[in-house]
Structure formats: C-alpha cells, structure tokens
Write a protein that holds these residues in place. Structure first.
Motif, short mmCIF file in Angstrom:
data_model
loop_
_atom_site.label_atom_id
_atom_site.label_comp_id
_atom_site.label_asym_id
_atom_site.label_seq_id
_atom_site.Cartn_x
_atom_site.Cartn_y
_atom_site.Cartn_z
N GLU A 1 12.33 7.60 -7.14
CA GLU A 1 13.22 7.67 -5.97
C GLU A 1 12.49 7.22 -4.71
N ALA A 2 11.24 7.66 -4.58
CA ALA A 2 10.46 7.29 -3.39
C ALA A 2 10.14 5.80 -3.38
N VAL A 3 9.77 5.25 -4.54
CA VAL A 3 9.47 3.83 -4.64
C VAL A 3 10.72 3.00 -4.34
N LEU A 4 11.85 3.41 -4.89
CA LEU A 4 13.10 2.70 -4.65
C LEU A 4 13.44 2.67 -3.16
N ASP A 5 13.35 3.80 -2.50
CA ASP A 5 13.68 3.88 -1.08
C ASP A 5 12.73 3.01 -0.25
N GLU A 6 11.44 3.09 -0.53
CA GLU A 6 10.46 2.31 0.22
C GLU A 6 10.64 0.81 -0.02
N ALA A 7 10.86 0.42 -1.28
CA ALA A 7 11.03 -1.00 -1.59
C ALA A 7 12.25 -1.57 -0.89
N ALA A 8 13.34 -0.81 -0.86
CA ALA A 8 14.57 -1.29 -0.25
C ALA A 8 14.47 -1.37 1.27
N THR A 9 13.73 -0.44 1.88
CA THR A 9 13.65 -0.42 3.35
C THR A 9 12.56 -1.34 3.89
N SER A 10 11.57 -1.69 3.07
CA SER A 10 10.46 -2.51 3.56
C SER A 10 10.66 -3.99 3.30
N SER A 11 11.68 -4.36 2.57
CA SER A 11 11.88 -5.75 2.17
C SER A 11 13.01 -6.40 2.95
N PRO A 12 12.88 -7.68 3.26
CA PRO A 12 13.99 -8.39 3.91
C PRO A 12 15.23 -8.50 3.01
N ARG A 13 15.05 -8.30 1.71
CA ARG A 13 16.19 -8.33 0.80
C ARG A 13 16.92 -6.99 0.75
N GLY A 14 16.36 -5.96 1.38
CA GLY A 14 17.00 -4.65 1.35
C GLY A 14 17.14 -4.13 -0.06
N PRO A 15 18.29 -3.55 -0.43
CA PRO A 15 18.46 -2.99 -1.78
C PRO A 15 18.42 -4.05 -2.87
N ASP A 16 18.53 -5.35 -2.50
CA ASP A 16 18.43 -6.43 -3.47
C ASP A 16 17.00 -6.88 -3.70
N ASP A 17 16.05 -6.23 -3.07
CA ASP A 17 14.63 -6.49 -3.30
C ASP A 17 14.31 -6.39 -4.80
N GLY A 18 13.34 -7.18 -5.24
CA GLY A 18 13.03 -7.21 -6.66
C GLY A 18 12.57 -5.88 -7.22
N ILE A 19 11.64 -5.22 -6.55
CA ILE A 19 11.15 -3.93 -7.03
C ILE A 19 12.26 -2.89 -6.95
N GLN B 1 0.87 2.25 -12.43
CA GLN B 1 -0.45 1.62 -12.36
C GLN B 1 -0.34 0.16 -11.98
N ALA B 2 0.70 -0.51 -12.45
CA ALA B 2 0.91 -1.92 -12.07
C ALA B 2 1.13 -2.04 -10.57
N LEU B 3 1.87 -1.10 -9.98
CA LEU B 3 2.07 -1.10 -8.53
C LEU B 3 0.75 -0.89 -7.80
N ARG B 4 -0.07 0.03 -8.30
CA ARG B 4 -1.38 0.28 -7.66
C ARG B 4 -2.26 -0.96 -7.74
N ASP B 5 -2.31 -1.58 -8.92
CA ASP B 5 -3.14 -2.76 -9.10
C ASP B 5 -2.67 -3.90 -8.20
N HIS B 6 -1.37 -4.05 -8.09
CA HIS B 6 -0.79 -5.11 -7.27
C HIS B 6 -1.20 -4.94 -5.80
N LEU C 1 0.83 -1.20 0.00
CA LEU C 1 0.00 0.00 0.00
C LEU C 1 0.86 1.26 0.00
N ARG C 2 1.98 1.22 0.72
CA ARG C 2 2.88 2.38 0.71
C ARG C 2 3.50 2.58 -0.67
N LEU C 3 3.90 1.49 -1.31
CA LEU C 3 4.45 1.60 -2.66
C LEU C 3 3.42 2.17 -3.62
N ALA C 4 2.18 1.72 -3.50
CA ALA C 4 1.12 2.23 -4.36
C ALA C 4 0.89 3.71 -4.13
N ARG C 5 0.93 4.13 -2.87
CA ARG C 5 0.74 5.55 -2.56
C ARG C 5 1.87 6.38 -3.15
#
Length: 266
Positions: A42-60, A102-107, A20-24
C-alpha cells in the motif's frame, strides 16, 4: 544465456529521491506476515503514484495495484482457513514478496545490481508510450517467470516439500492461487484499461481475454513449480540456484522487452 542489457532512460538516475523513498517503504528486512506485506505494498503504491508524472498509471504503481489486490485476497483466504497447508502458503507469500522488495532496494542503490527483468519495468515506469496494462504484465512476468521458482526453493528450506509432490497439499494450495488470479483479473484488466476490457462483462471478447489471461498465469506458474522442483532435486546448492536465476532472468528479460510497448489482447 545472459540477460539482455537494459538501458536506463534519460533522467532516471540511481539514488533519485523517489527511488530512495520506494526502497525505504519496501522495508529494510523481510516481511514477517501477509498483513505486513499488504501494508508495504500500500505504501509503495501510494508513493509510486504520487512521485511519478504518470500518476496512478506509473509503471510501479500499475503493477503494485495488481499485486496488492491478489495479496489481499490470499491473506483473506489464509485467515478463513481455505488452504490445506497454510504454513507453506504463507512462507511462499513472504519469500515471494521479499524478492520484489529487494528488487526495489537494489534499483535505488545501484541499478546494475537489480535483475534485468525488473529493470525493464523500473527504468520505463514514467514512459508515456507504455500503457498501464503493459506495466502490469511486465511486473507479472518478472514476478512469476523470474521470482517464483527461487521463492519456492527458499520456502522449502523452511517448510520442506510434501512427499506426495504434485498430489500433496502444497501443490493443491499453489494451484488454488490460480483461482485468485481468475477471480480478480477481469476487474483489474478493466481498471488498467486493457485492449479487450471495454464493453459489457460476458461479451465474447471479454470472455476470451479472461480465458487467455488465466491460461498464461496457470502455464507460467506451472513452469515455475517445475523449475523449483528441478533445482531442489539438485540439492538447491548455491551454484544450482545461481545458474537457475541467471537463466530465468535472461528469459524473462527477453519476454519483458517484447511486452514493453506491444498491444496486448488481455
């Protein structure tokens, strides 16, 4: 040909807080400028890296890092007047980015409504068995093999195509983006830890990997232009667009599932 069904891994549920944060952060409305696209990425990258157990290696995060680098460079080229048809190129960049957002929102809203090819990346973003470079390639596959042709058609609704077709300013600028990939991909491959990125720049394996990467990008972007032109010549009707997107999603999803854990030479 329908898109192959993808299964959401255990623990990855629709509506999870990080989704939901990524979609926002992807925004509620389409972006209106390339700097705005950069800011959202930039915001999506930062959120994806900090919210995932993979950190900066997260898929998104892995894909967004690559996409952000390319988009920044295109924005610089627009600002310095390097394109012959800037209105076309800017509109294409905005239409292209909106499809990812839009793909992020749909997901986040309902995974079943997200394109199958994007689900391959999104649903496996925390998989420890997937290398960051594979995530990046999954995103490039989705964005070029699925998103680019429809984004071109949407662009032409606002900025009509050149009468000269492949000889016009729009196609020249479209091809110029290939040079951006060629310029940036070597460093990005090293950052993502690709199989042939080790060793000194200019080593035979590094040169070969760069050549293969450039070839794949150029070939797939050429196919997207051909597909968009075909749909446009059919009148770009809702049915023609839907049929094209359904077919592209099926093909790109099949490719993505094969890429997921495969050893990649670039």
């Amino acid at each position: 040909m329908d898109a192959p069904e993808t299964r959401r891994p255990a623990g990855a549920t629709p509506g999870a807080p990080d989704l939901l944060r990524l979609a926002r952060l992807a925004g509620d409305t389409p972006p209106t400028s390339i700097p705005e696209v950069v800011e959202r990425l930039e915001a999506v990258l930062d959120e994806a890296a900090t919210s995932s157990p993979r950190g900066p290696d997260d898929g998104i995060a892995s894909f967004t890092r690559l996409y952000l680098t390319i988009t920044r460079r295109i924005g610089e080229m627009v600002a310095s007047g390097e394109f012959r048809s800037s209105p076309f190129l800017v509109r294409l960049d905005l239409e292209f980015a909106e499809r990812f957002f839009q793909a992020l929102r749909d997901h986040a809203d309902d995974d079943a409504t997200a394109p199958g090819v994007w689900r391959v990346l999104f649903d496996h973003r925390s998989d420890p068995d997937v290398a960051p470079v594979n995530f990046a390639v999954l995103g490039v596959n989705a964005h070029i093999n699925y998103d680019l042709a429809p984004a071109l058609v949407a662009t032409w609704r606002t900025v009509p195509p050149d009468a000269e077709g492949a000889d016009g300013a729009q196609h020249h600028d479209y091809d110029l983006v290939n040079d951006v990939f060629a310029l940036e991909m070597d460093g990005l491959r090293e950052e993502l830890g690709s199989l042939l990125s080790g060793g000194p720049d200019g080593a035979p394996w590094d040169v070969g990997a760069n050549w293969l990467s450039d070839l794949v990008v150029t070939f797939t972007r050429d196919l997207a232009w051909i597909e968009a032109t075909r749909v446009w010549r059919q009148g770009a009707t809702p049915q023609a667009c839907a049929d094209s997107e359904r077919r592209l999603d099926a093909i790109a999803t099949f490719i993505g599932q094969g890429v997921l854990r495969a050893p990649l030479p670039f």
